[in-house]
Design a protein around this motif. Structure first.
Motif, PDB file in Angstrom:
ATOM      1  N   HIS A  23      -3.678  -3.007  -8.332  1.00 44.28           N
ATOM      2  CA  HIS A  23      -3.578  -3.694  -7.049  1.00 44.28           C
ATOM      3  C   HIS A  23      -4.464  -4.944  -7.085  1.00 44.28           C
ATOM      4  O   HIS A  23      -5.636  -4.843  -7.468  1.00 44.28           O
ATOM      5  CB  HIS A  23      -4.044  -2.775  -5.916  1.00 44.28           C
ATOM      6  CG  HIS A  23      -3.100  -1.631  -5.656  1.00 44.28           C
ATOM      7  ND1 HIS A  23      -2.038  -1.733  -4.799  1.00 44.28           N
ATOM      8  CD2 HIS A  23      -3.061  -0.392  -6.170  1.00 44.28           C
ATOM      9  CE1 HIS A  23      -1.381  -0.585  -4.784  1.00 44.28           C
ATOM     10  NE2 HIS A  23      -1.983   0.253  -5.616  1.00 44.28           N
ATOM     11  N   LEU A  72       0.818  -1.210   0.000  1.00 38.76           N
ATOM     12  CA  LEU A  72       0.000   0.000   0.000  1.00 38.76           C
ATOM     13  C   LEU A  72       0.855   1.265   0.000  1.00 38.76           C
ATOM     14  O   LEU A  72       0.589   2.203  -0.716  1.00 38.76           O
ATOM     15  CB  LEU A  72      -0.943   0.001   1.208  1.00 38.76           C
ATOM     16  CG  LEU A  72      -1.843  -1.247   1.331  1.00 38.76           C
ATOM     17  CD1 LEU A  72      -2.800  -1.109   2.506  1.00 38.76           C
ATOM     18  CD2 LEU A  72      -2.623  -1.495   0.043  1.00 38.76           C
ATOM     19  N   ARG A  73       1.895   1.270   0.842  1.00 46.14           N
ATOM     20  CA  ARG A  73       2.739   2.473   0.906  1.00 46.14           C
ATOM     21  C   ARG A  73       3.985   2.170   1.726  1.00 46.14           C
ATOM     22  O   ARG A  73       4.024   1.168   2.450  1.00 46.14           O
ATOM     23  CB  ARG A  73       1.970   3.634   1.554  1.00 46.14           C
ATOM     24  CG  ARG A  73       1.556   3.350   2.980  1.00 46.14           C
ATOM     25  CD  ARG A  73       0.723   4.443   3.626  1.00 46.14           C
ATOM     26  NE  ARG A  73       0.349   4.028   4.976  1.00 46.14           N
ATOM     27  CZ  ARG A  73       1.053   4.249   6.082  1.00 46.14           C
ATOM     28  NH1 ARG A  73       2.180   4.923   6.022  1.00 46.14           N
ATOM     29  NH2 ARG A  73       0.640   3.808   7.261  1.00 46.14           N
ATOM     30  N   LYS A  74       4.951   3.062   1.605  1.00 42.88           N
ATOM     31  CA  LYS A  74       6.134   2.949   2.455  1.00 42.88           C
ATOM     32  C   LYS A  74       5.890   3.746   3.728  1.00 42.88           C
ATOM     33  O   LYS A  74       5.392   4.869   3.666  1.00 42.88           O
ATOM     34  CB  LYS A  74       7.359   3.469   1.709  1.00 42.88           C
ATOM     35  CG  LYS A  74       8.633   3.184   2.455  1.00 42.88           C
ATOM     36  CD  LYS A  74       9.867   3.400   1.627  1.00 42.88           C
ATOM     37  CE  LYS A  74      11.070   3.061   2.496  1.00 42.88           C
ATOM     38  NZ  LYS A  74      12.311   3.421   1.886  1.00 42.88           N
ATOM     39  N   ARG A  75       6.183   3.160   4.867  1.00 45.15           N
ATOM     40  CA  ARG A  75       5.910   3.839   6.131  1.00 45.15           C
ATOM     41  C   ARG A  75       7.118   4.663   6.579  1.00 45.15           C
ATOM     42  O   ARG A  75       8.215   4.506   6.055  1.00 45.15           O
ATOM     43  CB  ARG A  75       5.596   2.810   7.230  1.00 45.15           C
ATOM     44  CG  ARG A  75       4.626   1.742   6.768  1.00 45.15           C
ATOM     45  CD  ARG A  75       4.055   0.903   7.864  1.00 45.15           C
ATOM     46  NE  ARG A  75       4.990   0.365   8.838  1.00 45.15           N
ATOM     47  CZ  ARG A  75       4.677  -0.629   9.683  1.00 45.15           C
ATOM     48  NH1 ARG A  75       3.466  -1.172   9.646  1.00 45.15           N
ATOM     49  NH2 ARG A  75       5.538  -1.068  10.562  1.00 45.15           N
ATOM     50  N   GLU A 101       0.244   0.203 -10.705  1.00 47.03           N
ATOM     51  CA  GLU A 101      -0.936   0.467 -11.533  1.00 47.03           C
ATOM     52  C   GLU A 101      -2.132  -0.393 -11.155  1.00 47.03           C
ATOM     53  O   GLU A 101      -3.263   0.077 -11.100  1.00 47.03           O
ATOM     54  CB  GLU A 101      -0.585   0.252 -13.012  1.00 47.03           C
ATOM     55  CG  GLU A 101       0.246   1.407 -13.551  1.00 47.03           C
ATOM     56  CD  GLU A 101       0.812   1.126 -14.923  1.00 47.03           C
ATOM     57  OE1 GLU A 101       0.366   0.160 -15.577  1.00 47.03           O
ATOM     58  OE2 GLU A 101       1.713   1.880 -15.331  1.00 47.03           O
ATOM     59  N   HIS A 127       7.263  -1.449   4.687  1.00 46.47           N
ATOM     60  CA  HIS A 127       6.153  -1.210   3.777  1.00 46.47           C
ATOM     61  C   HIS A 127       4.864  -1.736   4.398  1.00 46.47           C
ATOM     62  O   HIS A 127       4.857  -2.762   5.061  1.00 46.47           O
ATOM     63  CB  HIS A 127       6.402  -1.907   2.435  1.00 46.47           C
ATOM     64  CG  HIS A 127       7.425  -1.211   1.595  1.00 46.47           C
ATOM     65  ND1 HIS A 127       8.773  -1.362   1.798  1.00 46.47           N
ATOM     66  CD2 HIS A 127       7.288  -0.334   0.566  1.00 46.47           C
ATOM     67  CE1 HIS A 127       9.430  -0.615   0.927  1.00 46.47           C
ATOM     68  NE2 HIS A 127       8.555   0.023   0.174  1.00 46.47           N
ATOM     69  N   ARG A 165       8.185   1.313  -6.326  1.00 48.26           N
ATOM     70  CA  ARG A 165       7.600   2.649  -6.113  1.00 48.26           C
ATOM     71  C   ARG A 165       6.119   2.435  -5.819  1.00 48.26           C
ATOM     72  O   ARG A 165       5.297   2.334  -6.738  1.00 48.26           O
ATOM     73  CB  ARG A 165       7.786   3.528  -7.362  1.00 48.26           C
ATOM     74  CG  ARG A 165       9.232   3.807  -7.714  1.00 48.26           C
ATOM     75  CD  ARG A 165       9.851   4.888  -6.794  1.00 48.26           C
ATOM     76  NE  ARG A 165      11.304   4.806  -6.780  1.00 48.26           N
ATOM     77  CZ  ARG A 165      12.025   4.139  -5.876  1.00 48.26           C
ATOM     78  NH1 ARG A 165      11.443   3.496  -4.885  1.00 48.26           N
ATOM     79  NH2 ARG A 165      13.338   4.115  -5.935  1.00 48.26           N
ATOM     80  N   ALA A 166       5.795   2.373  -4.523  1.00 45.36           N
ATOM     81  CA  ALA A 166       4.435   1.971  -4.114  1.00 45.36           C
ATOM     82  C   ALA A 166       3.363   2.872  -4.726  1.00 45.36           C
ATOM     83  O   ALA A 166       2.296   2.401  -5.126  1.00 45.36           O
ATOM     84  CB  ALA A 166       4.336   1.950  -2.592  1.00 45.36           C
ATOM     85  N   ALA A 167       3.676   4.181  -4.808  1.00 46.36           N
ATOM     86  CA  ALA A 167       2.675   5.123  -5.317  1.00 46.36           C
ATOM     87  C   ALA A 167       2.400   4.924  -6.810  1.00 46.36           C
ATOM     88  O   ALA A 167       1.382   5.389  -7.325  1.00 46.36           O
ATOM     89  CB  ALA A 167       3.145   6.556  -5.067  1.00 46.36           C
ATOM     90  N   GLU A 168       3.325   4.227  -7.497  1.00 45.18           N
ATOM     91  CA  GLU A 168       3.157   4.078  -8.954  1.00 45.18           C
ATOM     92  C   GLU A 168       2.584   2.723  -9.374  1.00 45.18           C
ATOM     93  O   GLU A 168       2.525   2.419 -10.567  1.00 45.18           O
ATOM     94  CB  GLU A 168       4.516   4.287  -9.638  1.00 45.18           C
ATOM     95  CG  GLU A 168       5.010   5.724  -9.524  1.00 45.18           C
ATOM     96  CD  GLU A 168       6.473   5.865  -9.903  1.00 45.18           C
ATOM     97  OE1 GLU A 168       7.017   4.985 -10.585  1.00 45.18           O
ATOM     98  OE2 GLU A 168       7.074   6.873  -9.481  1.00 45.18           O
TER      99      GLU A 168
END
Ligand code: ATP
Length: 284
Positions: free
Chosen positions: A192, A18-21, A190, A26, A185-188
């Motif tokens: 999930h 989901l994201r890097k903390r 495409e 992660h 790159r979690a934000a990228e």
């Protein structure tokens, strides 16, 4: 008294990031289950207060770098045990393969020493100790099939997927888990994979939908970089595996297969160019 524990390998039916903390870990969402490829551990007490680890596998550390050793020291310290233990590790799970072999050895050590020394720790208490050793260790203690969130240590057990054959193939390359997560790159991301979709497929025991819902976002890092992993995925699919995915951060690829008649064709086809191929069942 001698204690024996099995340490089964895990596969991820689904791995999402989901994201890097802020703490560097992660935030993940995974569905993990176990297969019947397992290391075997034998443990017995030593007269002196010392942890001794042995194994015929030449490629793993046998000192405090080994997760089984770390697990023994942790439970000994926390429970104030002033006795020694000898642990023999019969390694069957390929190392650094994305199958959580080290984590499962740590979990088996915690379970085994809890029994050997009559410590009376609950599964929950063992899971909490395991979380200090690594994100996958709590799941390896609980076993079965579970949704794992947080950095992988928060667990919710669910029912087992429908039984099937699992073909595992590990190409002869080393993939560092830290490196793969570092390059993601979690934000990228495409696409999930869907946790509710997979949970629903499992609840309905639909093998077809379980296969269709498999997903691992770490493939977006590993597949472009390692043609061997890509090739194994392609060959498994071509040979008729019903669902194919890389496990964890790789490089092992697993194929789910419902029909026994297909399994030997897939096994033989893979063995042509990959030495490490295993045919196992889900641990349901
Ligand atoms: P994960 O899927 O949790 O990332 P993995 O299957 O990729 O795990 P492991 O087999 O657990 O990887 O091993 C990763 C590293 O940990 C290896 O480089 C190895 O030297 C070290 N290690 C420490 N203890 C063990 C152990 N008991 N068995 C295997 N490797 C171990």
């Amino acid at each position: 008294m001698k204690i024996y524990e099995k340490a089964p390998a895990k596969i991820n039916l689904l791995l999402d990031v989901l994201r890097k903390r802020e703490d560097g870990f992660h935030e993940v969402e995974m569905i993990m289950t176990m297969v019947d490829l397992a290391d075997r551990l034998e443990m017995y007490e030593l007269p002196r207060d010392q942890i001794v680890l042995s194994s015929h596998a030449g490629f793993i550390p046998l000192d405090e770098k080994n997760l089984a050793f770390q697990a023994a020291r942790l439970i000994k310290d926390r429970c104030g045990v002033e006795r020694g233990v000898y642990i023999h590790l019969d390694k069957q799970i390929p190392v650094a393969a994305g199958l959580a072999g080290g984590s499962s050895d740590a979990a088996a050590t915690l379970r085994g020493l809890n029994r050997l020394w009559g410590l009376g720790l609950s599964v929950r208490e063992l899971e909490a100790l395991g979380a200090e050793l690594g994100s996958d260790v709590p799941f390896c203690i609980r076993g079965g099939t579970a949704i794992a969130t947080g950095r992988g240590e928060k667990l919710e057990s669910i029912e087992s997927p429908p039984q099937c054959w699992v073909v595992l193939a590990k190409p002869p390359i080393n993939v560092s888990t830290a490196d793969v997560y570092g390059k993601l790159r979690a934000a990228e991301i495409e696409r999930h994979p869907s946790i509710p979709g997979m949970v629903d497929a499992i609840r309905r025991q639909s093998f077809q939908d379980v296969c269709a819902g498999l997903g691992n976002v770490l493939e977006s890092v590993t597949l472009p970089k390692y043609s061997e992993v890509r090739q194994i995925k392609e060959v498994m699919t071509k040979l008729g595996a019903d669902g194919v995915l890389m496990s964890g951060s790789g490089p092992t690829v697993f194929g789910l297969v419902s029909k026994e008649s297909k399994v030997s064709r897939i096994y033989n086809g893979l063995r042509g160019f990959c030495k490490e191929v295993y045919v196992v069942r889900l641990l349901t």
